[in-house]
Scaffold this motif. Sequence first.
Motif, PDB file in Angstrom:
ATOM      1  N   LEU A   1       0.832  -1.200   0.000  1.00  0.00           N
ATOM      2  CA  LEU A   1       0.000   0.000   0.000  1.00  0.00           C
ATOM      3  C   LEU A   1       0.869   1.253   0.000  1.00  0.00           C
ATOM      4  O   LEU A   1       1.983   1.246   0.509  1.00  0.00           O
ATOM      5  CB  LEU A   1      -0.913   0.005   1.224  1.00  0.00           C
ATOM      6  CG  LEU A   1      -2.038  -1.038   1.224  1.00  0.00           C
ATOM      7  CD1 LEU A   1      -2.569  -1.249   2.638  1.00  0.00           C
ATOM      8  CD2 LEU A   1      -3.173  -0.600   0.289  1.00  0.00           C
ATOM      9  N   PRO A   2       0.376   2.359  -0.554  1.00  0.00           N
ATOM     10  CA  PRO A   2       1.159   3.594  -0.564  1.00  0.00           C
ATOM     11  C   PRO A   2       1.311   4.172   0.839  1.00  0.00           C
ATOM     12  O   PRO A   2       0.538   3.863   1.747  1.00  0.00           O
ATOM     13  CB  PRO A   2       0.337   4.519  -1.462  1.00  0.00           C
ATOM     14  CG  PRO A   2      -1.048   3.972  -1.428  1.00  0.00           C
ATOM     15  CD  PRO A   2      -0.913   2.491  -1.254  1.00  0.00           C
ATOM     16  N   ARG A   3       2.317   5.035   0.995  1.00  0.00           N
ATOM     17  CA  ARG A   3       2.494   5.696   2.294  1.00  0.00           C
ATOM     18  C   ARG A   3       1.349   6.666   2.535  1.00  0.00           C
ATOM     19  O   ARG A   3       0.760   7.214   1.606  1.00  0.00           O
ATOM     20  CB  ARG A   3       3.835   6.429   2.357  1.00  0.00           C
ATOM     21  CG  ARG A   3       3.927   7.646   1.457  1.00  0.00           C
ATOM     22  CD  ARG A   3       5.231   8.411   1.672  1.00  0.00           C
ATOM     23  NE  ARG A   3       5.351   9.521   0.737  1.00  0.00           N
ATOM     24  CZ  ARG A   3       4.813  10.721   0.921  1.00  0.00           C
ATOM     25  NH1 ARG A   3       4.114  10.968   2.018  1.00  0.00           N
ATOM     26  NH2 ARG A   3       4.968  11.679   0.020  1.00  0.00           N
ATOM     27  N   SER A   4       1.034   6.885   3.795  1.00  0.00           N
ATOM     28  CA  SER A   4      -0.017   7.829   4.162  1.00  0.00           C
ATOM     29  C   SER A   4       0.537   9.252   4.121  1.00  0.00           C
ATOM     30  O   SER A   4       1.598   9.529   4.677  1.00  0.00           O
ATOM     31  CB  SER A   4      -0.554   7.522   5.558  1.00  0.00           C
ATOM     32  OG  SER A   4      -1.213   6.272   5.568  1.00  0.00           O
ATOM     33  N   ALA A   5      -0.184  10.140   3.440  1.00  0.00           N
ATOM     34  CA  ALA A   5       0.240  11.527   3.290  1.00  0.00           C
ATOM     35  C   ALA A   5      -0.870  12.457   3.750  1.00  0.00           C
ATOM     36  O   ALA A   5      -1.979  12.019   4.074  1.00  0.00           O
ATOM     37  CB  ALA A   5       0.602  11.803   1.829  1.00  0.00           C
ATOM     38  N   GLN A   6      -0.590  13.753   3.778  1.00  0.00           N
ATOM     39  CA  GLN A   6      -1.592  14.761   4.093  1.00  0.00           C
ATOM     40  C   GLN A   6      -2.396  15.090   2.836  1.00  0.00           C
ATOM     41  O   GLN A   6      -1.943  14.860   1.712  1.00  0.00           O
ATOM     42  CB  GLN A   6      -0.923  16.035   4.607  1.00  0.00           C
ATOM     43  CG  GLN A   6       0.046  15.823   5.748  1.00  0.00           C
ATOM     44  CD  GLN A   6      -0.640  15.652   7.091  1.00  0.00           C
ATOM     45  OE1 GLN A   6      -1.870  15.555   7.170  1.00  0.00           O
ATOM     46  NE2 GLN A   6       0.135  15.597   8.144  1.00  0.00           N
ATOM     47  N   THR A   7      -3.560  15.674   3.028  1.00  0.00           N
ATOM     48  CA  THR A   7      -4.347  16.144   1.886  1.00  0.00           C
ATOM     49  C   THR A   7      -3.566  17.201   1.107  1.00  0.00           C
ATOM     50  O   THR A   7      -3.426  17.116  -0.122  1.00  0.00           O
ATOM     51  CB  THR A   7      -5.675  16.765   2.369  1.00  0.00           C
ATOM     52  OG1 THR A   7      -6.296  15.893   3.314  1.00  0.00           O
ATOM     53  CG2 THR A   7      -6.609  17.048   1.206  1.00  0.00           C
ATOM     54  N   CYS A   8      -3.094  18.201   1.820  1.00  0.00           N
ATOM     55  CA  CYS A   8      -2.301  19.280   1.229  1.00  0.00           C
ATOM     56  C   CYS A   8      -0.852  19.025   1.586  1.00  0.00           C
ATOM     57  O   CYS A   8      -0.463  19.093   2.755  1.00  0.00           O
ATOM     58  CB  CYS A   8      -2.771  20.634   1.748  1.00  0.00           C
ATOM     59  SG  CYS A   8      -4.485  21.009   1.317  1.00  0.00           S
ATOM     60  N   ASP A   9      -0.057  18.711   0.588  1.00  0.00           N
ATOM     61  CA  ASP A   9       1.305  18.237   0.820  1.00  0.00           C
ATOM     62  C   ASP A   9       2.112  18.511  -0.444  1.00  0.00           C
ATOM     63  O   ASP A   9       1.576  18.951  -1.466  1.00  0.00           O
ATOM     64  CB  ASP A   9       1.278  16.727   1.127  1.00  0.00           C
ATOM     65  CG  ASP A   9       2.394  16.286   2.058  1.00  0.00           C
ATOM     66  OD1 ASP A   9       3.441  16.964   2.080  1.00  0.00           O
ATOM     67  OD2 ASP A   9       2.221  15.260   2.732  1.00  0.00           O
ATOM     68  N   ARG A  10       3.382  18.231  -0.391  1.00  0.00           N
ATOM     69  CA  ARG A  10       4.220  18.310  -1.583  1.00  0.00           C
ATOM     70  C   ARG A  10       4.163  16.958  -2.290  1.00  0.00           C
ATOM     71  O   ARG A  10       4.965  16.069  -2.041  1.00  0.00           O
ATOM     72  CB  ARG A  10       5.651  18.675  -1.203  1.00  0.00           C
ATOM     73  CG  ARG A  10       5.776  20.063  -0.577  1.00  0.00           C
ATOM     74  CD  ARG A  10       7.202  20.366  -0.169  1.00  0.00           C
ATOM     75  NE  ARG A  10       7.323  21.711   0.397  1.00  0.00           N
ATOM     76  CZ  ARG A  10       8.432  22.221   0.890  1.00  0.00           C
ATOM     77  NH1 ARG A  10       9.552  21.493   0.892  1.00  0.00           N
ATOM     78  NH2 ARG A  10       8.451  23.439   1.391  1.00  0.00           N
ATOM     79  N   TRP A  11       3.204  16.852  -3.188  1.00  0.00           N
ATOM     80  CA  TRP A  11       2.940  15.578  -3.841  1.00  0.00           C
ATOM     81  C   TRP A  11       3.870  15.309  -5.009  1.00  0.00           C
ATOM     82  O   TRP A  11       3.896  14.190  -5.525  1.00  0.00           O
ATOM     83  CB  TRP A  11       1.491  15.539  -4.321  1.00  0.00           C
ATOM     84  CG  TRP A  11       0.501  15.338  -3.207  1.00  0.00           C
ATOM     85  CD1 TRP A  11      -0.040  16.288  -2.404  1.00  0.00           C
ATOM     86  CD2 TRP A  11      -0.041  14.093  -2.770  1.00  0.00           C
ATOM     87  NE1 TRP A  11      -0.895  15.725  -1.499  1.00  0.00           N
ATOM     88  CE2 TRP A  11      -0.920  14.369  -1.699  1.00  0.00           C
ATOM     89  CE3 TRP A  11       0.120  12.771  -3.184  1.00  0.00           C
ATOM     90  CZ2 TRP A  11      -1.624  13.375  -1.038  1.00  0.00           C
ATOM     91  CZ3 TRP A  11      -0.600  11.779  -2.523  1.00  0.00           C
ATOM     92  CH2 TRP A  11      -1.448  12.078  -1.465  1.00  0.00           C
ATOM     93  N   GLY A  12       4.615  16.299  -5.448  1.00  0.00           N
ATOM     94  CA  GLY A  12       5.490  16.126  -6.590  1.00  0.00           C
ATOM     95  C   GLY A  12       5.112  17.087  -7.705  1.00  0.00           C
ATOM     96  O   GLY A  12       4.313  18.009  -7.522  1.00  0.00           O
ATOM     97  N   THR A  13       5.673  16.854  -8.874  1.00  0.00           N
ATOM     98  CA  THR A  13       5.427  17.712 -10.034  1.00  0.00           C
ATOM     99  C   THR A  13       4.467  17.019 -10.984  1.00  0.00           C
ATOM    100  O   THR A  13       4.788  15.962 -11.545  1.00  0.00           O
ATOM    101  CB  THR A  13       6.737  18.022 -10.771  1.00  0.00           C
ATOM    102  OG1 THR A  13       7.687  18.578  -9.861  1.00  0.00           O
ATOM    103  CG2 THR A  13       6.488  18.997 -11.913  1.00  0.00           C
ATOM    104  N   LEU A  14       3.284  17.592 -11.129  1.00  0.00           N
ATOM    105  CA  LEU A  14       2.307  17.049 -12.075  1.00  0.00           C
ATOM    106  C   LEU A  14       2.787  17.318 -13.489  1.00  0.00           C
ATOM    107  O   LEU A  14       3.163  18.446 -13.832  1.00  0.00           O
ATOM    108  CB  LEU A  14       0.944  17.697 -11.856  1.00  0.00           C
ATOM    109  CG  LEU A  14      -0.154  17.232 -12.806  1.00  0.00           C
ATOM    110  CD1 LEU A  14      -0.751  15.925 -12.308  1.00  0.00           C
ATOM    111  CD2 LEU A  14      -1.237  18.280 -12.951  1.00  0.00           C
TER     112      LEU A  14
END
Length: 509
Positions: free
Chosen positions: A244-257
């Motif tokens: 499973l993927p790591r748990s992150a915040q809703t608003c976070d540094r998700w990367g570069t779309l």
Amino acid sequence: MPQPQHRPKAGNHALSSPHDTPSRSALSTNPMASEPLILAIDQGTHASRALVLDRRGQIVARGEKEVALVRPQPDWAEQDGEEIVASIHDAVAQAAAALGGRARDIAAAGLSSQRSSAVCWDRETGVPLSPIFSWQDRRMHAWIDSLAARGDAVHRRTGLYLSPHYGASKLRWALDHLPAVRRARDAGTLAWGPMASFLVHRLTRERTFAADPQCAARTQLWNLQARDWDAELLALFGLPAGFLPRSAQTCDRWGTLVAGGVEAPLTAVNGDQSAAVFAFGWPEAESAYVNIGTSAFVQRAVLRAPGHVPRQLTGIVLADGDTTVYTIEGNVNGAGAGLEWLSNELGIDDLTARLPEWLERPAPDLLFLNGIAGLGGPFWRAAFDSRFVGDDAKPWSKAVALVDSIAFLLQANVDHMAAYVPPVERIRASGGVSRLDGLCRKLAALNGVPVHRRDDPEASARGIAYLAAGRPAEWNAGASEEVFEPQHDAALRERYRRWRALMAEATGV
């Protein structure tokens, strides 16, 4: 019938937010710079949409690409992962083309998607190993029924009622039936979880492998208190840990779309219905948020953990490391999906177009017990015999009875959650089916409070854009909305009383 008032949005009592200021915004406020824009990607059941908005929430460009939903067998509902990814690229490219040179001003992006859809893919290549199992897929409902004795424990851990709509049972099906999934497990390259995590993995340059709180929770494997995957739930569903993927915040540094020729920081990821809570800006404690699309949801936002709420859903719709917003939620599976079902049953392709005129007629006595795609809150029956009650077989009567059933199911949820939230002062309605004035009038009459409807139905896209932009204070400045004031309707209330008695008889709830 009285027409809704059209007036600017008035200020109301919002939940307290220490960060709801311009300084919180992720966008530049340098007056010499070009106005920054926000890209909102809303991946839905029938289409992928890309909207570009300014920091006041005004839409300046859009693109859309339809996607297929297939039903290979009864209770199955699948989508193609590669088609979904391609559709997002197409929608973003359309929006970027409409912007022309302003596409370079896109400063942030957000992604909302179908919360309960799940998929398996290869962690190294990104290639799907299974179809995307739609939230409408109920292929494991009999197996889920066998876990009924654990239902209360699952509800207390996850905030979700035990249901085949969520991802866990379908991941188990994939492990049992798809050799490619087992091979990837054995090779250590398996990835599985929410569809949102698959899309983030495919659409970010960094190949980010993470899950936001709302979509993670909809696998029914995520512990709401611990805010992480739960080993006991994995064991209950017979799923191995580690994929499973790591748990992150809703608003976070998700990367570069990177999509459709656009590159921008991905700063917010959320489920479609949870993003919709923020379509109007920061949520109000006294408002009920009703989003009516393929399915429908009524949500009440709170800043404290609500604890166990029987026969309702609880979850996190925003976490950013500083602030957490929870909701108490009731769902209706057979909203737009019910209208689609009836259109097919009656052979009337333009049924939705005819509804406005039909809803102006005196209501029929016919009632509809609506379990299309399974009964959600507060009844919770995965298998339910949907049926009309009454002898009226006219197509328009059936259509009106189905719209009534949507309003009645929403009202049953509002009634049930009333003990856990402040009294509702207004309903904020959004979603494509909310464009039916007759439905909004019914909701106002049943609740005795005004229904506020925005002048466009793009709630999920607006909400995720608001979060991606960092919650700018000027969001929705100058926006207008239609307001349906409650009118006394004794006949509607009597039909609701009869309908509710029939549902109690059929479900015991």
